[in-house]
Motif scaffolding. Structure first.
Motif, mmCIF file in Angstrom:
data_model
loop_
_atom_site.group_PDB
_atom_site.id
_atom_site.type_symbol
_atom_site.label_atom_id
_atom_site.label_comp_id
_atom_site.label_asym_id
_atom_site.label_seq_id
_atom_site.Cartn_x
_atom_site.Cartn_y
_atom_site.Cartn_z
ATOM 1 N N ASN A 49 0.863 -1.178 0.000
ATOM 2 C CA ASN A 49 0.000 0.000 0.000
ATOM 3 C C ASN A 49 0.905 1.234 0.000
ATOM 4 N N PRO A 50 1.027 1.921 -1.131
ATOM 5 C CA PRO A 50 1.974 3.047 -1.248
ATOM 6 C C PRO A 50 1.752 4.151 -0.221
ATOM 7 N N SER A 51 0.512 4.379 0.165
ATOM 8 C CA SER A 51 0.231 5.471 1.108
ATOM 9 C C SER A 51 0.752 5.169 2.511
ATOM 10 N N GLN A 52 1.103 3.924 2.790
ATOM 11 C CA GLN A 52 1.612 3.565 4.115
ATOM 12 C C GLN A 52 3.140 3.539 4.177
ATOM 13 N N LEU A 53 3.807 3.874 3.100
ATOM 14 C CA LEU A 53 5.268 3.812 3.069
ATOM 15 C C LEU A 53 5.943 5.053 3.630
ATOM 16 N N GLY A 54 5.195 6.153 3.746
ATOM 17 C CA GLY A 54 5.774 7.374 4.285
ATOM 18 C C GLY A 54 6.488 8.234 3.266
ATOM 19 N N PHE A 55 6.311 7.911 1.978
ATOM 20 C CA PHE A 55 6.901 8.702 0.905
ATOM 21 C C PHE A 55 5.787 9.342 0.089
ATOM 22 N N GLU A 56 6.128 10.386 -0.636
ATOM 23 C CA GLU A 56 5.185 11.035 -1.542
ATOM 24 C C GLU A 56 4.816 10.057 -2.658
ATOM 25 N N THR A 57 3.553 10.087 -3.067
ATOM 26 C CA THR A 57 3.126 9.248 -4.184
ATOM 27 C C THR A 57 2.648 10.125 -5.321
ATOM 28 N N ASP A 58 2.627 9.551 -6.498
ATOM 29 C CA ASP A 58 2.253 10.264 -7.713
ATOM 30 C C ASP A 58 1.624 9.243 -8.650
ATOM 31 N N THR A 59 1.020 9.703 -9.704
ATOM 32 C CA THR A 59 0.467 8.801 -10.706
ATOM 33 C C THR A 59 1.165 9.064 -12.028
ATOM 34 N N ASP A 60 1.612 7.987 -12.677
ATOM 35 C CA ASP A 60 2.299 8.093 -13.959
ATOM 36 C C ASP A 60 1.684 7.070 -14.895
ATOM 37 N N GLU A 61 1.067 7.552 -15.954
ATOM 38 C CA GLU A 61 0.425 6.677 -16.937
ATOM 39 C C GLU A 61 -0.519 5.691 -16.258
ATOM 40 N N HIS A 62 -1.385 6.200 -15.363
ATOM 41 C CA HIS A 62 -2.412 5.426 -14.667
ATOM 42 C C HIS A 62 -1.843 4.428 -13.669
ATOM 43 N N GLU A 63 -0.588 4.555 -13.321
ATOM 44 C CA GLU A 63 0.047 3.663 -12.361
ATOM 45 C C GLU A 63 0.525 4.505 -11.182
ATOM 46 N N GLN A 64 0.292 4.020 -9.969
ATOM 47 C CA GLN A 64 0.757 4.762 -8.805
ATOM 48 C C GLN A 64 2.258 4.553 -8.636
ATOM 49 N N ILE A 65 2.959 5.646 -8.382
ATOM 50 C CA ILE A 65 4.412 5.653 -8.262
ATOM 51 C C ILE A 65 4.780 6.242 -6.904
ATOM 52 N N VAL A 66 5.781 5.662 -6.254
ATOM 53 C CA VAL A 66 6.293 6.179 -4.988
ATOM 54 C C VAL A 66 7.569 6.958 -5.293
ATOM 55 N N ARG A 67 7.650 8.180 -4.767
ATOM 56 C CA ARG A 67 8.813 9.045 -4.983
ATOM 57 C C ARG A 67 9.717 8.952 -3.753
ATOM 58 N N ILE A 68 10.894 8.374 -3.927
ATOM 59 C CA ILE A 68 11.826 8.206 -2.815
ATOM 60 C C ILE A 68 13.031 9.110 -3.052
ATOM 61 N N PRO A 69 13.253 10.092 -2.142
ATOM 62 C CA PRO A 69 14.414 10.975 -2.300
ATOM 63 C C PRO A 69 15.709 10.165 -2.272
ATOM 64 N N VAL A 70 16.632 10.513 -3.118
ATOM 65 C CA VAL A 70 17.902 9.786 -3.190
ATOM 66 C C VAL A 70 18.644 9.854 -1.854
ATOM 67 N N SER A 71 18.376 10.856 -1.048
ATOM 68 C CA SER A 71 19.017 10.971 0.265
ATOM 69 C C SER A 71 18.618 9.841 1.211
ATOM 70 N N ARG A 72 17.530 9.120 0.896
ATOM 71 C CA ARG A 72 17.062 8.008 1.728
ATOM 72 C C ARG A 72 17.687 6.674 1.325
ATOM 73 N N VAL A 73 18.472 6.666 0.249
ATOM 74 C CA VAL A 73 19.116 5.429 -0.201
ATOM 75 C C VAL A 73 20.279 5.116 0.726
ATOM 76 N N GLN A 74 20.294 3.889 1.261
ATOM 77 C CA GLN A 74 21.363 3.470 2.166
ATOM 78 C C GLN A 74 22.391 2.590 1.474
ATOM 79 N N ASP A 75 21.950 1.790 0.501
ATOM 80 C CA ASP A 75 22.866 0.846 -0.127
ATOM 81 C C ASP A 75 22.307 0.439 -1.487
ATOM 82 N N VAL A 76 23.197 0.097 -2.391
ATOM 83 C CA VAL A 76 22.803 -0.407 -3.703
ATOM 84 C C VAL A 76 23.664 -1.626 -3.999
#
Length: 84
Positions: A49-76
């Motif tokens: 459920n994207p609304s429970q993740l604590g990040f901003e959400t958006d819609t792109d081409e009828h699909e819900q997208i979660v926007r995660i700031p790059v500053s929140r990335v810990q590891d790749v």
């Protein structure tokens, strides 16, 4: 975020630092003037459920997208690990 090629990140899974599977990397926002990465755009998995993740959400081409700031990335590595 460590130095990574965008092609290596495409389609990579995104996981919270608590081990929760969040979704798959959909796209990356970048400032074209500076080259700085802004947000990771993540397509959440069906059971997330994207609304429970604590990040901003958006819609792109009828699909819900979660926007995660790059500053929140810990590891790749196998996954992109983010701090929720």
């Amino acid at each position: 975020m460590p130095d990574e090629l965008a092609e290596d990140l495409s389609g990579k899974g995104v996981m919270g630092s608590n081990g929760a599977q969040l979704g798959e990397l959909y796209n990356i926002e970048m400032n074209l003037k500076t080259g700085a990465i802004g947000d990771l755009l993540v397509a959440p998995y069906e059971d997330v459920n994207p609304s429970q993740l604590g990040f901003e959400t958006d819609t792109d081409e009828h699909e819900q997208i979660v926007r995660i700031p790059v500053s929140r990335v810990q590891d790749v590595r196998d996954y992109i690990v983010v701090q929720p």
